[in-house]
Design a protein around this motif. Structure first.
Motif, PDB file in Angstrom:
ATOM      1  N   ALA A  10       9.484   2.936   5.148  1.00 37.48           N
ATOM      2  CA  ALA A  10       9.418   4.401   5.193  1.00 37.48           C
ATOM      3  C   ALA A  10      10.088   4.944   3.947  1.00 37.48           C
ATOM      4  O   ALA A  10      11.196   4.531   3.604  1.00 37.48           O
ATOM      5  CB  ALA A  10      10.105   4.934   6.438  1.00 37.48           C
ATOM      6  N   GLU A  11       9.431   5.856   3.238  1.00 36.46           N
ATOM      7  CA  GLU A  11      10.028   6.418   2.029  1.00 36.46           C
ATOM      8  C   GLU A  11      10.428   7.874   2.249  1.00 36.46           C
ATOM      9  O   GLU A  11       9.966   8.517   3.178  1.00 36.46           O
ATOM     10  CB  GLU A  11       9.091   6.262   0.826  1.00 36.46           C
ATOM     11  CG  GLU A  11       7.728   6.870   0.988  1.00 36.46           C
ATOM     12  CD  GLU A  11       6.842   6.654  -0.241  1.00 36.46           C
ATOM     13  OE1 GLU A  11       7.047   5.704  -1.004  1.00 36.46           O
ATOM     14  OE2 GLU A  11       5.932   7.468  -0.416  1.00 36.46           O
ATOM     15  N   GLY A  12      11.335   8.358   1.433  1.00 33.91           N
ATOM     16  CA  GLY A  12      11.779   9.745   1.557  1.00 33.91           C
ATOM     17  C   GLY A  12      12.760   9.975   2.691  1.00 33.91           C
ATOM     18  O   GLY A  12      12.849  11.081   3.230  1.00 33.91           O
TER      19      GLY A  12
ATOM     20  N   LEU B  84       0.848  -1.175   0.000  1.00 33.52           N
ATOM     21  CA  LEU B  84       0.000   0.000   0.000  1.00 33.52           C
ATOM     22  C   LEU B  84       0.892   1.237   0.000  1.00 33.52           C
ATOM     23  O   LEU B  84       1.646   1.464   0.940  1.00 33.52           O
ATOM     24  CB  LEU B  84      -0.874  -0.024   1.238  1.00 33.52           C
ATOM     25  CG  LEU B  84      -2.011   0.958   1.195  1.00 33.52           C
ATOM     26  CD1 LEU B  84      -2.999   0.542   0.119  1.00 33.52           C
ATOM     27  CD2 LEU B  84      -2.675   1.006   2.536  1.00 33.52           C
ATOM     28  N   ASP B  85       0.803   2.014  -1.096  1.00 35.04           N
ATOM     29  CA  ASP B  85       1.689   3.172  -1.284  1.00 35.04           C
ATOM     30  C   ASP B  85       1.100   4.416  -0.619  1.00 35.04           C
ATOM     31  O   ASP B  85      -0.111   4.519  -0.465  1.00 35.04           O
ATOM     32  CB  ASP B  85       1.856   3.423  -2.788  1.00 35.04           C
ATOM     33  CG  ASP B  85       3.155   4.132  -3.109  1.00 35.04           C
ATOM     34  OD1 ASP B  85       3.882   4.513  -2.187  1.00 35.04           O
ATOM     35  OD2 ASP B  85       3.436   4.289  -4.308  1.00 35.04           O
ATOM     36  N   ASP B  86       1.974   5.346  -0.246  1.00 36.88           N
ATOM     37  CA  ASP B  86       1.553   6.650   0.279  1.00 36.88           C
ATOM     38  C   ASP B  86       0.625   6.523   1.472  1.00 36.88           C
ATOM     39  O   ASP B  86      -0.329   7.294   1.613  1.00 36.88           O
ATOM     40  CB  ASP B  86       0.851   7.480  -0.821  1.00 36.88           C
ATOM     41  CG  ASP B  86       1.753   7.747  -2.003  1.00 36.88           C
ATOM     42  OD1 ASP B  86       2.971   7.524  -1.886  1.00 36.88           O
ATOM     43  OD2 ASP B  86       1.234   8.176  -3.048  1.00 36.88           O
ATOM     44  N   PHE B  87       0.878   5.552   2.362  1.00 37.51           N
ATOM     45  CA  PHE B  87      -0.057   5.345   3.456  1.00 37.51           C
ATOM     46  C   PHE B  87      -0.098   6.552   4.385  1.00 37.51           C
ATOM     47  O   PHE B  87       0.918   7.140   4.714  1.00 37.51           O
ATOM     48  CB  PHE B  87       0.270   4.092   4.271  1.00 37.51           C
ATOM     49  CG  PHE B  87      -0.792   3.825   5.307  1.00 37.51           C
ATOM     50  CD1 PHE B  87      -2.006   3.297   4.924  1.00 37.51           C
ATOM     51  CD2 PHE B  87      -0.586   4.166   6.633  1.00 37.51           C
ATOM     52  CE1 PHE B  87      -3.015   3.104   5.854  1.00 37.51           C
ATOM     53  CE2 PHE B  87      -1.592   3.974   7.575  1.00 37.51           C
ATOM     54  CZ  PHE B  87      -2.803   3.437   7.183  1.00 37.51           C
TER      55      PHE B  87
HETATM   56 CA    CA Z   1       4.982   6.605  -2.267  1.00 35.11          CA
END
Ligand code: CA
Ligand code: C2E
Ligand code: CA
Ligand code: CA
Length: 274
Positions: A230-232, A173-176
């Motif tokens: 965790a992204e970014g 699930l992206d951008d949660f």
């Molecule tokens: Ca994303």
């Protein structure tokens, strides 16, 4: 004064016309871009807590003949509006699977899916075909889907998800955190991973409330046996904070920018990125 107001209005209108015209020109270019071979794929590593690469996220790039590189933030919405996302998404998936077969077998590949691909194509059929033609094992493919797809999960969408999971591919699930769905609901829809949106990571470790939200997400996801990415992640301080909060996997400029396939292959054979 009155005349200034009118001048402002005219200026605004002209600017609008220009913008609409620019979009129209860009979507015309987009239509032929696939045939002209103007798309290419970059890959960004996702690492474990000890810096080992476990996956690469596929990020599409468009090398426009006159404008240079156009950002996906600009052309993906356009591709979705025009329906070009369907053949383009198929090309991306097939190409990503093929490239991933060159990596060590414990490294997987993540591919972003547009909600349009979900609704307007036979996704399980495409995925099965991409896996078969490339020879990539199903567990090495992770499909990234944004929360917005599931705001109204129809029986058809649920069936598609179940079919994909039965094939053995992984669902992320992206951008949660940017939508409104509950985590337990999404878990029931067969997701095994969630990606915490970079807007939450950005304020770490200084923002107290941000850390509290991230901690709550990680704790709940972990209790539901989901892997949290965790992204970014851009700074060492963010990395340390996320590890303290119990995050499982990390992605961001701190480890590597998205890189061409050749460089990804080199990163894949390294022991660790930090
Ligand atoms: Ca994303
Ligand atoms: P996304 O899926 O959330 O991808 C993450 C974006 O964050 C990527 O931007 C990536 O380059 C960027 N990023 C990675 N690490 C960092 C960091 O440490 N700091 C910051 N500030 N940014 C970081 P990109 O490549 O410009 O892609 C933007 C969006 O376009 C993606 O967001 C995704 O929604 C869409 N997109 C990209 N490639 C594809 C694709 O192949 N198919 C589809 N359907 N959408 C794609
Ligand atoms: Ca993504
Ligand atoms: Ca995003």
């Amino acid at each position: 004064t009155k005349s200034e107001g009118r001048g402002g209005y005219c200026f605004y209108e002209a600017e609008m016309d220009e913008r609409i015209e620019a979009r129209r020109a860009l979507s015309t270019d987009l239509r032929g871009a696939l045939d002209r071979n103007e798309f290419l794929l970059h890959f960004q590593p996702i690492v474990t807590t000890d810096g080992r690469v476990v996956c690469f996220e596929t990020l599409v790039r468009w090398r426009h003949p006159t404008r240079g590189f156009v950002s996906p933030a600009e052309f993906i919405p356009l591709a979705e509006e025009t329906g070009i996302i369907i053949p383009m998404g198929e090309w991306i998936l097939r190409q990503a699977c093929t490239i991933a077969t060159e990596w060590p077998s414990d490294i997987s590949v993540a591919v972003n899916l547009s909600p349009i691909q979900f609704r307007h194509s036979d996704l399980p059929l495409l995925v099965r075909s991409a896996l078969r033609d490339s020879g990539l094992a199903a567990p090495r493919l992770e499909l990234e889907i944004t929360e917005s797809v599931f705001l109204e999960a129809t029986p058809a969408i649920k069936a598609t998800l179940a079919e994909l999971r039965e094939m053995g591919v992984s669902l992320s699930l992206d951008d949660f955190g940017t939508g409104y769905s509950s985590l337990s609901y999404l878990r029931r829809l067969a997701f095994n991973k969630i990606k915490i949106d970079q807007s939450f990571v950005k304020d770490l470790p200084h923002e107290q409330s941000g850390a509290a939200i991230v901690r709550a997400i990680i704790d709940l996801a972990t209790s539901l046996k989901m892997t949290v990415i965790a992204e970014g992640v851009e700074t060492e301080a963010q990395r340390r904070c996320l590890l303290n909060l119990g995050c499982h996997e990390l992605q961001g400029y701190l480890f590597s920018r998205p890189v061409p396939a050749k460089e990804a292959e080199a990163l894949a054979s390294r022991q660790g990125l930090r």
